[in-house]
Scaffold this motif. Structure first.
Motif, PDB file in Angstrom:
ATOM      1  N   GLY A   1       0.838  -1.180   0.000  1.00 27.98           N
ATOM      2  CA  GLY A   1       0.000   0.000   0.000  1.00 27.98           C
ATOM      3  C   GLY A   1       0.876   1.234   0.000  1.00 27.98           C
ATOM      4  O   GLY A   1       1.873   1.298   0.737  1.00 27.98           O
ATOM      5  N   ILE A   2       0.536   2.210  -0.832  1.00 26.81           N
ATOM      6  CA  ILE A   2       1.323   3.435  -0.949  1.00 26.81           C
ATOM      7  C   ILE A   2       0.394   4.619  -0.751  1.00 26.81           C
ATOM      8  O   ILE A   2      -0.410   4.952  -1.625  1.00 26.81           O
ATOM      9  CB  ILE A   2       2.032   3.539  -2.328  1.00 26.81           C
ATOM     10  CG1 ILE A   2       2.929   2.320  -2.562  1.00 26.81           C
ATOM     11  CG2 ILE A   2       2.843   4.826  -2.419  1.00 26.81           C
ATOM     12  CD1 ILE A   2       2.261   1.175  -3.307  1.00 26.81           C
ATOM     13  N   GLY A   3       0.467   5.238   0.418  1.00 28.12           N
ATOM     14  CA  GLY A   3      -0.393   6.378   0.712  1.00 28.12           C
ATOM     15  C   GLY A   3       0.042   7.597  -0.079  1.00 28.12           C
ATOM     16  O   GLY A   3       1.238   7.853  -0.263  1.00 28.12           O
ATOM     17  N   CYS A   4      -0.934   8.366  -0.530  1.00 28.45           N
ATOM     18  CA  CYS A   4      -0.631   9.590  -1.275  1.00 28.45           C
ATOM     19  C   CYS A   4      -1.675  10.656  -0.929  1.00 28.45           C
ATOM     20  O   CYS A   4      -2.572  10.427  -0.120  1.00 28.45           O
ATOM     21  CB  CYS A   4      -0.556   9.327  -2.771  1.00 28.45           C
ATOM     22  SG  CYS A   4      -2.014   8.555  -3.465  1.00 28.45           S
ATOM     23  N   ALA A   5      -1.544  11.821  -1.547  1.00 29.49           N
ATOM     24  CA  ALA A   5      -2.298  12.986  -1.099  1.00 29.49           C
ATOM     25  C   ALA A   5      -3.788  12.910  -1.395  1.00 29.49           C
ATOM     26  O   ALA A   5      -4.591  13.485  -0.673  1.00 29.49           O
ATOM     27  CB  ALA A   5      -1.711  14.255  -1.724  1.00 29.49           C
ATOM     28  N   ASN A   6      -4.169  12.214  -2.460  1.00 28.95           N
ATOM     29  CA  ASN A   6      -5.579  12.147  -2.844  1.00 28.95           C
ATOM     30  C   ASN A   6      -5.770  11.058  -3.892  1.00 28.95           C
ATOM     31  O   ASN A   6      -4.799  10.509  -4.422  1.00 28.95           O
ATOM     32  CB  ASN A   6      -6.077  13.502  -3.370  1.00 28.95           C
ATOM     33  CG  ASN A   6      -5.200  14.043  -4.481  1.00 28.95           C
ATOM     34  OD1 ASN A   6      -5.170  13.499  -5.576  1.00 28.95           O
ATOM     35  ND2 ASN A   6      -4.461  15.108  -4.203  1.00 28.95           N
TER      36      ASN A   6
END
Length: 370
Positions: A54-59
């Motif tokens: 999983g790669i969290g990002c801004a939106n």
């Protein structure tokens, strides 16, 4: 009676103490960027999607763009997608330097038609973006077969479909990558913007992690042109409190959807078209969307009666002014265009009350004289 399209207040009150404690812990730690809360959420959402990363990002919009860039999509490439979706889907393709190729949808599910996808494949096609609209997955089994046949990447736009399944397989399992949005209105919503990409491909995951921090690894050494798109630690803290409740909320949505369908069929019969759930699919009902005649007039009437509704989406992407240079014309994708004239989403959230649903249906029946 006032029936809002969405009401998050009851959900917040039930989780308020935990959320405030978690946010206070973040602020006391002074670790605001890519800390332990982001890492936990990345791991949990990846596991929930039955994938490794999983790669969290801004939106959610950045999530699609980052996934495309990591998959090697760029100038000269074509990406096949649906026109019946939010602008972010088509916008991400253009931001990646590629050309969107729009094909029509299945009239029952609103999702991209795999047969139309295969017809649109050319030597320039690099990827396909199916959108799991309103909470039901597109036919990923068929799309995965097409992608394998032609050597294409699949980036699933799952902004509205976290927790959805097809024959027991989750969002993200059958594609190259899948993207989520944590916009506050989503089934798993933050208190601001947020997004995530999930994938089983370790090389792609590493590329995405580099892209989201200006393309640098190590810090201040830039090997690709990335940008600043990181999931905020405070938002991750909120989402970590909410996430354990997601399955319960999805079941509540499904119950509300079944109630709507029963009430609408009892009062209006076949006068309107209720949502269609394909056999073997698990629909999480981000929206409960009906198809009706005199849609705009119905919406105006319901608004007068205190019932909020939304039109997702009134103008398909292929005829949006910003895409006029692609050469599409009204009539090119008739099923999408018809859906844009008929689709109306009714109030839908896990805490929706039976009396509110009964009132909504009563007012729809009044409008049609039933």
């Amino acid at each position: 009676m006032k029936v809002p399209m969405l009401d998050l207040s009851e959900q917040y009150q039930g989780l308020r103490t935990e959320i405030l404690e978690s946010m206070d812990e973040v602020m006391s730690s002074s670790r605001f960027i890519l800390g332990k809360h982001v890492k936990k959420l990345e791991n949990d959402i990846a596991q929930y999607s039955n994938v490794a990363h999983g790669i969290g990002c801004a939106n959610g919009s950045d999530a699609i763009h980052i996934a495309l860039q990591a998959a090697g999509v760029g100038p000269g490439d074509e990406v096949i997608t649906t026109p019946f979706t939010f602008f972010a889907t088509g916008g991400a393709i253009v931001r990646a330097g590629a050309t969107p190729v729009y094909v029509d949808i299945d009239p029952e599910t609103f999702n991209i038609d795999p047969a139309k996808v295969e017809e649109a494949v050319t030597e320039k096609t690099k990827a396909v973006i199916p959108v799991h609209l309103y909470g039901q997955m597109a036919d990923m089994e068929r799309l995965a077969e097409i992608a394998e046949k032609y050597g294409l990447a699949i980036v699933e736009d799952a902004a509205q479909a976290i927790g959805a399944k097809q024959n027991g397989k989750s969002v993200g399992e059958m594609g190259t990558a899948a993207t989520y949005s944590f916009f506050p209105t989503k089934n798993l919503g933050a208190y601001g913007d947020g997004g995530m990409i999930v994938t089983n491909n370790e090389d792609l995951a590493e590329k995405m992690r580099v892209i989201r921090v200006h393309g640098s690894k190590p810090k201040y050494y830039h090997h690709v042109l990335g940008y600043n798109s990181r999931l905020d630690e405070l938002q991750a803290a909120v989402l970590n409190i909410k996430f354990p409740h997601l399955d319960k909320w999805s079941e509540n949505r499904r119950e509300k959807a079944a109630t709507y369908t029963r009430l609408l069929k009892e009062r209006l019969g076949d006068a309107i078209v209720t949502p269609f759930e394909k056999e073997g699919y698990y629909h999480v009902f981000h929206q409960y969307t009906i198809r009706v005649d005199k849609r705009d007039e119905l919406q105006a009437y319901l608004n007068e009666q205190g019932v909020s509704t939304m039109i997702y989406y009134p103008l398909p992407l292929h005829v949006q002014p910003v895409f006029k240079d692609l050469g599409y014309r009204e009539g090119d994708l008739p099923i999408s265009e018809k859906a844009a004239r008929e689709a109306l989403s009714l109030p839908m959230f896990p805490e929706l009350k039976l009396e509110q649903q009964e009132y909504v249906v009563e007012k729809i029946a009044e409008f049609y004289g039933r």
